[in-house]
Write an enzyme that holds these catalytic residues in place. Structure first.
Site: not given
Length: 257
Positions: A19, A51-52, A102, A177
Protein backbone atom coordinates in the site's frame (compact mmCIF):
# COMPACT_ATOMS: atom_id res chain seq x y z
CA UNK A 1 10.13 10.21 7.05
CA UNK A 2 10.23 6.55 8.09
CA UNK A 3 13.25 5.83 5.95
CA UNK A 4 15.22 8.86 7.15
CA UNK A 5 14.44 8.39 10.84
CA UNK A 6 15.26 4.68 11.11
CA UNK A 7 18.58 4.87 9.25
CA UNK A 8 19.42 4.84 5.55
CA UNK A 9 20.51 1.86 3.49
CA UNK A 10 22.86 0.13 3.15
CA UNK A 11 23.14 0.14 6.93
CA UNK A 12 19.57 -0.96 7.65
CA UNK A 13 17.38 -3.69 6.19
CA UNK A 14 13.86 -2.57 5.29
CA UNK A 15 10.78 -4.60 4.58
CA UNK A 16 7.73 -2.61 3.42
CA UNK A 17 4.36 -4.36 3.64
CA UNK A 18 2.49 -2.77 0.73
CA UNK A 19 0.00 0.00 0.00
CA UNK A 20 2.48 2.60 -1.22
CA UNK A 21 -0.02 4.56 -3.28
CA UNK A 22 -3.53 6.12 -3.02
CA UNK A 23 -5.18 8.35 -0.42
CA UNK A 24 -2.41 10.94 -0.30
CA UNK A 25 -0.82 13.78 -2.24
CA UNK A 26 2.56 12.12 -2.84
CA UNK A 27 1.97 8.60 -4.11
CA UNK A 28 4.08 9.18 -7.22
CA UNK A 29 7.03 10.42 -5.17
CA UNK A 30 6.67 7.62 -2.61
CA UNK A 31 6.64 4.72 -5.04
CA UNK A 32 9.36 6.35 -7.16
CA UNK A 33 11.65 6.62 -4.14
CA UNK A 34 10.99 3.04 -3.07
CA UNK A 35 11.67 1.66 -6.55
CA UNK A 36 14.93 3.63 -6.75
CA UNK A 37 15.99 2.34 -3.34
CA UNK A 38 15.16 -1.23 -4.39
CA UNK A 39 17.29 -0.86 -7.52
CA UNK A 40 20.16 0.68 -5.58
CA UNK A 41 20.05 -1.73 -2.61
CA UNK A 42 18.33 -4.91 -3.85
CA UNK A 43 19.47 -6.98 -0.86
CA UNK A 44 18.46 -4.36 1.71
CA UNK A 45 15.10 -3.08 0.46
CA UNK A 46 12.16 -5.47 0.12
CA UNK A 47 8.73 -4.45 -1.16
CA UNK A 48 5.62 -6.56 -0.67
CA UNK A 49 2.46 -6.10 -2.70
CA UNK A 50 -0.59 -4.63 -1.01
CA UNK A 51 -4.17 -4.62 -2.17
CA UNK A 52 -3.72 -1.05 -3.45
CA UNK A 53 -0.98 -2.14 -5.85
CA UNK A 54 -3.73 -2.80 -8.34
CA UNK A 55 -5.13 -1.23 -11.49
CA UNK A 56 -8.71 -1.35 -10.27
CA UNK A 57 -8.06 0.10 -6.82
CA UNK A 58 -5.71 2.86 -7.95
CA UNK A 59 -8.27 4.10 -10.45
CA UNK A 60 -10.68 4.67 -7.57
CA UNK A 61 -8.52 5.90 -4.68
CA UNK A 62 -6.25 8.51 -6.21
CA UNK A 63 -3.06 7.16 -7.78
CA UNK A 64 -4.40 7.16 -11.32
CA UNK A 65 -5.66 10.74 -11.01
CA UNK A 66 -2.38 11.86 -9.44
CA UNK A 67 -0.32 10.35 -12.27
CA UNK A 68 -2.52 11.97 -14.92
CA UNK A 69 -2.34 15.33 -13.13
CA UNK A 70 1.43 15.29 -12.63
CA UNK A 71 2.30 13.99 -16.09
CA UNK A 72 0.39 16.31 -18.37
CA UNK A 73 -2.88 14.46 -18.67
CA UNK A 74 -1.24 11.20 -19.78
CA UNK A 75 -1.76 7.81 -18.11
CA UNK A 76 1.41 6.11 -19.35
CA UNK A 77 3.26 6.52 -16.04
CA UNK A 78 0.33 4.92 -14.22
CA UNK A 79 0.36 2.02 -16.69
CA UNK A 80 4.07 1.44 -16.14
CA UNK A 81 3.75 1.47 -12.36
CA UNK A 82 0.74 -0.85 -12.32
CA UNK A 83 2.58 -3.24 -14.62
CA UNK A 84 5.45 -3.17 -12.12
CA UNK A 85 3.05 -3.96 -9.27
CA UNK A 86 2.33 -7.36 -10.84
CA UNK A 87 5.93 -8.36 -10.04
CA UNK A 88 6.02 -7.40 -6.37
CA UNK A 89 6.60 -10.14 -3.82
CA UNK A 90 3.53 -11.51 -2.03
CA UNK A 91 5.09 -12.62 1.27
CA UNK A 92 8.44 -13.11 2.98
CA UNK A 93 9.75 -14.84 6.08
CA UNK A 94 12.34 -13.56 8.55
CA UNK A 95 14.72 -16.28 9.74
CA UNK A 96 12.03 -18.91 9.12
CA UNK A 97 10.21 -17.57 12.18
CA UNK A 98 8.11 -14.51 11.21
CA UNK A 99 5.71 -14.72 8.27
CA UNK A 100 5.14 -11.31 6.66
CA UNK A 101 2.25 -10.48 4.34
CA UNK A 102 0.12 -7.45 3.57
CA UNK A 103 -3.33 -8.71 4.51
CA UNK A 104 -3.66 -12.10 6.11
CA UNK A 105 -4.42 -15.78 5.63
CA UNK A 106 -6.50 -17.73 3.13
CA UNK A 107 -8.54 -20.94 3.45
CA UNK A 108 -6.79 -22.01 0.24
CA UNK A 109 -3.27 -21.58 1.65
CA UNK A 110 -2.07 -23.77 4.52
CA UNK A 111 1.57 -24.37 3.54
CA UNK A 112 3.84 -21.47 2.62
CA UNK A 113 5.03 -23.47 -0.38
CA UNK A 114 1.54 -23.07 -1.88
CA UNK A 115 2.26 -19.36 -2.29
CA UNK A 116 5.14 -20.19 -4.62
CA UNK A 117 2.74 -22.03 -6.91
CA UNK A 118 0.47 -19.02 -7.41
CA UNK A 119 0.50 -17.24 -10.75
CA UNK A 120 1.07 -13.83 -9.15
CA UNK A 121 2.10 -11.91 -12.28
CA UNK A 122 -1.35 -10.50 -12.93
CA UNK A 123 -3.93 -8.01 -11.76
CA UNK A 124 -5.27 -8.86 -8.31
CA UNK A 125 -8.45 -10.92 -8.82
CA UNK A 126 -11.68 -10.40 -6.88
CA UNK A 127 -11.44 -13.80 -5.19
CA UNK A 128 -9.10 -16.71 -4.67
CA UNK A 129 -5.89 -17.14 -2.63
CA UNK A 130 -4.10 -14.15 -4.20
CA UNK A 131 -6.95 -11.85 -3.25
CA UNK A 132 -7.24 -13.45 0.19
CA UNK A 133 -3.69 -12.81 1.36
CA UNK A 134 -3.91 -9.17 0.27
CA UNK A 135 -7.39 -8.42 1.64
CA UNK A 136 -8.02 -10.62 4.71
CA UNK A 137 -8.14 -9.37 8.33
CA UNK A 138 -7.89 -11.00 11.77
CA UNK A 139 -10.96 -11.11 14.01
CA UNK A 140 -10.69 -11.81 17.73
CA UNK A 141 -14.30 -13.01 17.87
CA UNK A 142 -13.65 -15.89 15.46
CA UNK A 143 -11.86 -19.21 15.63
CA UNK A 144 -12.02 -20.05 11.93
CA UNK A 145 -12.73 -18.09 8.77
CA UNK A 146 -15.62 -15.67 8.29
CA UNK A 147 -17.06 -13.35 5.68
CA UNK A 148 -15.22 -10.06 5.21
CA UNK A 149 -17.15 -6.80 5.06
CA UNK A 150 -14.55 -5.50 2.61
CA UNK A 151 -16.10 -7.56 -0.18
CA UNK A 152 -12.84 -9.44 -0.79
CA UNK A 153 -10.79 -11.84 1.30
CA UNK A 154 -11.88 -13.25 4.67
CA UNK A 155 -11.75 -12.58 8.35
CA UNK A 156 -9.87 -15.22 10.35
CA UNK A 157 -9.52 -16.16 13.98
CA UNK A 158 -7.09 -17.61 16.49
CA UNK A 159 -7.43 -21.25 15.44
CA UNK A 160 -6.52 -20.35 11.84
CA UNK A 161 -3.44 -18.47 13.03
CA UNK A 162 -2.31 -21.27 15.37
CA UNK A 163 -2.71 -23.92 12.68
CA UNK A 164 -0.85 -21.93 10.03
CA UNK A 165 2.07 -21.22 12.36
CA UNK A 166 2.24 -24.83 13.58
CA UNK A 167 2.16 -26.36 10.09
CA UNK A 168 4.87 -24.01 8.85
CA UNK A 169 7.03 -24.13 11.97
CA UNK A 170 6.80 -20.39 12.59
CA UNK A 171 6.21 -18.21 15.63
CA UNK A 172 4.54 -15.01 14.42
CA UNK A 173 2.55 -13.39 11.60
CA UNK A 174 3.25 -9.78 10.73
CA UNK A 175 0.86 -7.84 8.52
CA UNK A 176 -0.46 -4.35 7.74
CA UNK A 177 -3.72 -3.45 5.92
CA UNK A 178 -5.78 -2.17 8.89
CA UNK A 179 -5.76 1.25 10.50
CA UNK A 180 -4.52 1.12 14.11
CA UNK A 181 -5.11 4.29 16.09
CA UNK A 182 -2.12 3.51 18.34
CA UNK A 183 0.08 2.59 15.38
CA UNK A 184 0.07 -1.16 15.94
CA UNK A 185 -2.00 -4.00 17.38
CA UNK A 186 -0.90 -7.36 18.80
CA UNK A 187 -3.44 -10.20 18.84
CA UNK A 188 -3.87 -13.90 19.62
CA UNK A 189 -1.41 -14.15 22.53
CA UNK A 190 1.36 -12.39 20.64
CA UNK A 191 1.00 -14.65 17.59
CA UNK A 192 -0.01 -11.90 15.14
CA UNK A 193 0.82 -8.21 14.84
CA UNK A 194 -0.55 -5.41 12.68
CA UNK A 195 1.84 -2.54 11.96
CA UNK A 196 0.46 0.71 10.57
CA UNK A 197 2.97 3.26 9.25
CA UNK A 198 0.75 6.07 7.95
CA UNK A 199 0.22 8.74 10.66
CA UNK A 200 -2.93 10.87 10.53
CA UNK A 201 -4.32 8.64 7.79
CA UNK A 202 -6.08 10.50 4.97
CA UNK A 203 -4.99 13.73 6.73
CA UNK A 204 -7.89 13.45 9.17
CA UNK A 205 -7.86 10.22 11.23
CA UNK A 206 -5.54 11.53 13.95
CA UNK A 207 -3.80 8.19 14.46
CA UNK A 208 -0.16 7.66 15.32
CA UNK A 209 1.95 5.26 13.26
CA UNK A 210 4.71 2.76 13.89
CA UNK A 211 7.58 0.78 12.49
CA UNK A 212 8.65 -2.57 13.88
CA UNK A 213 12.26 -3.25 14.77
CA UNK A 214 13.20 -6.94 14.65
CA UNK A 215 16.61 -7.49 16.22
CA UNK A 216 19.09 -10.32 15.53
CA UNK A 217 17.40 -12.43 18.23
CA UNK A 218 13.95 -11.91 16.65
CA UNK A 219 12.81 -9.69 19.50
CA UNK A 220 10.17 -7.25 18.28
CA UNK A 221 9.97 -3.60 19.32
CA UNK A 222 7.37 -1.17 17.97
CA UNK A 223 8.52 2.41 17.52
CA UNK A 224 5.64 4.89 17.22
CA UNK A 225 5.66 8.31 15.61
CA UNK A 226 3.23 11.07 14.73
CA UNK A 227 2.61 12.93 11.50
CA UNK A 228 5.00 15.71 10.54
CA UNK A 229 3.46 19.20 10.86
CA UNK A 230 1.41 20.15 7.82
CA UNK A 231 3.01 22.86 5.70
CA UNK A 232 3.49 24.06 2.18
CA UNK A 233 5.67 21.06 1.39
CA UNK A 234 2.70 18.74 2.00
CA UNK A 235 0.70 20.23 -0.84
CA UNK A 236 0.86 18.97 -4.44
CA UNK A 237 3.38 20.83 -6.57
CA UNK A 238 5.32 22.36 -3.65
CA UNK A 239 9.10 22.54 -3.47
CA UNK A 240 11.12 19.95 -1.61
CA UNK A 241 12.18 20.58 1.95
CA UNK A 242 15.87 21.25 2.68
CA UNK A 243 17.93 18.12 3.25
CA UNK A 244 18.13 16.98 6.87
CA UNK A 245 21.10 15.55 8.68
CA UNK A 246 20.96 11.76 8.54
CA UNK A 247 20.83 9.77 11.78
CA UNK A 248 23.42 7.25 12.80
CA UNK A 249 23.00 3.91 10.98
CA UNK A 250 21.32 0.97 12.69
CA UNK A 251 22.94 -2.48 12.95
CA UNK A 252 22.95 -4.47 9.70
CA UNK A 253 20.98 -7.36 11.14
CA UNK A 254 17.90 -5.33 12.10
CA UNK A 255 14.78 -5.31 10.00
CA UNK A 256 12.24 -2.48 9.99
CA UNK A 257 8.81 -3.49 8.78
Amino acid sequence: ETYMDRGPSPFTNYLFLGDYVDRGHHSVETISLLVCLKLRYPERIHLLRGNHESRNITKTYGFYAECVHKYGGQAQVWREFTALFDYLTLAVTINDSIFCVHGGLSPSILHIDQLRALDRFEEIPHEGPLADILWSDPDTELLGFGRSQRGAGYTFGSRVVDRFLYVNGMAHILRAHQLCMEGYLVLFNDRLSTVWSAPNYCYRCGNVASVLNVDPYLQRDFITFEAAPMGASDLPGSKDEPARQQPAPSPDSMYFL
